[in-house]
Enzyme design. Structure first.
Site, PDB file in Angstrom:
ATOM      1  N   GLU A 124      18.533  48.277  39.900  1.00 27.37           N
ATOM      2  CA  GLU A 124      17.361  48.672  39.107  1.00 27.37           C
ATOM      3  C   GLU A 124      17.099  50.174  39.188  1.00 27.37           C
ATOM      4  OE1 GLU A 124      15.008  48.809  36.636  1.00 27.37           O
ATOM      5  OE2 GLU A 124      14.690  46.699  37.037  1.00 27.37           O
ATOM      6  N   LYS A 200      23.679  56.755  32.638  1.00 29.44           N
ATOM      7  CA  LYS A 200      22.582  55.794  32.489  1.00 29.44           C
ATOM      8  C   LYS A 200      22.684  55.027  31.175  1.00 29.44           C
ATOM      9  CE  LYS A 200      19.528  58.413  35.526  1.00 29.44           C
ATOM     10  NZ  LYS A 200      18.520  59.511  35.543  1.00 29.44           N
TER      11      LYS A 200
END
Lengths: 402, 402
Positions: A124, A200
């Site tokens: 996460e 990302k």
């Protein structure tokens, strides 16, 4: 009681140890058990730390200790994070990572090994720091037909662009300010060239599509070419310039990219200022949802890491992230990507523009010609730009519109 | 294959049936099984609907069918939703609700019964429509020391306030416009008086604190008293006015409220325009995260309902929401709540203001006196206001600052 090991006692590792200690009540209530930080692996010693007695230098102690349930890898970099992760998973330990580089490069492999070993690999904190992004995408959004995931994924570049807009700073001045405040590294390349955001968006794209595109197949531009004049032009149009990671999902594959975009104020992302990050997911029938918050920092990142630990403690393998497959074939050629584009040039005239681009909307600009194209593919834009350049016209800027 | 029943075939019920049908591939992949909509309960018939053959009028058929795994309650209102939910849970069926009224009134009881029966009661769609809020708060944020959860929880009032700001509309005109566009009901009281937002903040407060405050113990103000002059004053201060639900968590209990607040542009919530909703969670060490998106509408709400179904299919009881306890004692007296306040008045002078309030910052306003107080408790503000009123001064507005 579960035993954990933290790999790397830097900013994030320290934050994780602090959170588990300071929020003992919250963590135990939520996780349903107490947590013992049995080892902290680092090259250094920390004689003044309250965790000094847990610090070790030999990873094999952790890998070979059957009491260790979960390994928290917050070291950064691909190696030895890769080797440590593989070994921990193979030995039946859950692994949690905040390390976007290793996730973007090897996440598919880790998830396959985790599945075989019946443990969890979660990450996460690798996207958006403390912002819950990965969990809600999987738990709350994936039932939609997702057409795009996009975001402001790097706080340093967003800070620089915000400074350029709010204070009229040049790129160089804004970068120097970001460095002075500790938001940018002395060598800022990973941020300003879009490398960090590229990792990302690879991860986010994999979460919504199941396909992990190698980072070298992702069209990646940084913000170094954004000029003060472009900021002025954007302001005249009621727009802002943001460095976006975008993964556009089509029936044929993914358009995946990192580049500066001009956004209208209608876009929720246009409001995201300073070092904040945000991730927006677009799909049917949900339309669009956005997750917003601090994209970095010890506390927020530690919150995301410990959130993963809580999920593992509550749900075990049930909280596994769906496996992703490395697949460079799923990235479509950027040549086919269509959007409107802002272009500024020196020399020439709107007549030459019409000749090269067909319809285009002129924007008033000092000492240069600037205009917005209609929606065109990258290949079409490239051809039109070459046509102008062949006439000796210099292209000063080229920024896509969201 | 799992069998489900939908209670209520209105906008949301129709959206749920459509999503399960249109996104069959996504839903089956994520849930790991196919879904059969066996019954749809409604008073009406829908002869032209593709689901016409599933429509029934007798709830006992659903309650007594052991094949029904999960009941989706999207009827709205407290009764018979309450009775239907209790019966379904007692008979070992999971229940998913989008009905904030019944969750705010009876959520604690449903979760207790669900726990006893070993099934799940989930209600992601009851707050924030399609925005993932409840799941990420539980799965990703609760390991923090949460000091506040707050949000723009009602799209109708946010649309009205946005119109008043953007177009200088009066409240009445903005409301009429919202009604003309279908954003506001013909009887708009539940929205404009803050009743809808009150139910949602009760639910959010329970999620972060475990304590469900009865809605009649929540200080609730709507937006009907917000004047055009207040909008002008806020703009002069670089602020916006938003109807917020806030649950401030203190060691002694909760300050829980719905009221218009003035927000600086630093606040992420100040950017939330039109019918959008957003929920912000503040805590340590995460600082602040915000979830943003469409707060209503068939598609987004259906996305949240089906997201709950996916979680139940993937995780069963592991995805249960932590039990909340009804606890009116946990709500602190609003008299003790402290903040800065904007006040506008007719008559008097800044001398009277200083006499009643001590320090206060005057704001230029046409034909009235307006000022910002220092941070004071509600009780102190009430006393100072009474002092002014006793001198024949009329208080025109009183809006708190976030």
């Amino acid at each position: 009681m579960i035993n954990i090991a933290i790999l790397g006692f830097g900013v994030v590792g320290g934050g994780v140890a602090d959170l588990i200690t300071n929020n003992k009540k919250e963590v135990e209530e939520l996780g349903g058990d107490s947590i013992n930080i049995k080892y902290i692996l680092d090259l250094r010693d920390f004689p003044d730390s309250p965790f000094a007695d847990r610090v070790i230098h030999d990873y094999s102690v952790i890998a070979n200790d059957p009491e260790i349930d979960t390994v928290i890898e917050v070291m950064g970099g691909s190696h030895p994070a890769y080797e440590f992760t593989v070994e921990a998973l193979r030995k039946g330990k859950n692994v949690i990572s905040s390390n976007k580089e290793v996730v973007a490069n090897f996440g598919d492999e880790f998830m396959r090994i985790a599945e075989e070993a019946g443990v969890c690999y979660r990450f996460e904190a690798a996207v958006g720091g403390g912002i819950p992004v990965l969990s809600p995408i999987i738990s709350c959004v994936r039932q939609n037909k997702i057409t795009e995931v996009r975001g402001i994924l790097n706080g340093t570049t967003n800070y620089i662009l915000t400074k350029m807009f709010t204070f009229g700073d040049s790129f160089d001045n804004a970068l120097a300010d970001a460095q002075a405040r500790g938001y940018a590294e002395r060598n800022p390349d990973a941020d300003i060239l879009g490398i960090d955001a590229c990792r990302k968006i690879a991860i986010l794209g994999a979460l919504v599509s199941g396909r992990l595109v190698p980072t070298d197949k992702i069209h990646t531009e940084g913000i170094t070419k954004v000029r003060h004049e472009d900021v002025i032009a954007a302001e005249k149009l009621g727009m802002k310039i943001k460095l976006l990671g975008r993964c556009v999902v089509t029936p044929d594959g993914l358009y995946i990219m990192v580049a500066p975009f001009m956004l209208t104020s209608d876009s929720a992302l246009s409001c995201v200022s300073g070092v904040y990050n945000a991730v927006e997911v677009v799909g049917e029938p949900i339309k669009s949802v956005m997750f917003y918050g601090p994209g970095a920092g010890a506390g927020p990142t530690a919150s995301a890491v410990v959130g993963d630990l809580m999920e593992i403690m509550r749900s075990g393998r049930n909280c596994a992230i769906p496996v992703m497959v490395k697949d460079e074939g799923s990235a479509l050629s950027f040549d086919g990507f269509k959007c409107r584009t802002y272009i500024a040039m020196k020399g020439g005239c709107m007549g030459c523009v019409a000749d090269a681009f067909g319809e285009a909307k002129a924007i008033s600009a000092d000492g240069e010609i600037a205009f917005l194209t209609e929606e065109m593919s990258e290949a079409e834009i490239n051809a039109a730009v070459s046509k102008l350049e062949s006439k000796g016209i210099e292209i000063l800027s080229r920024i896509r519109l969201l």
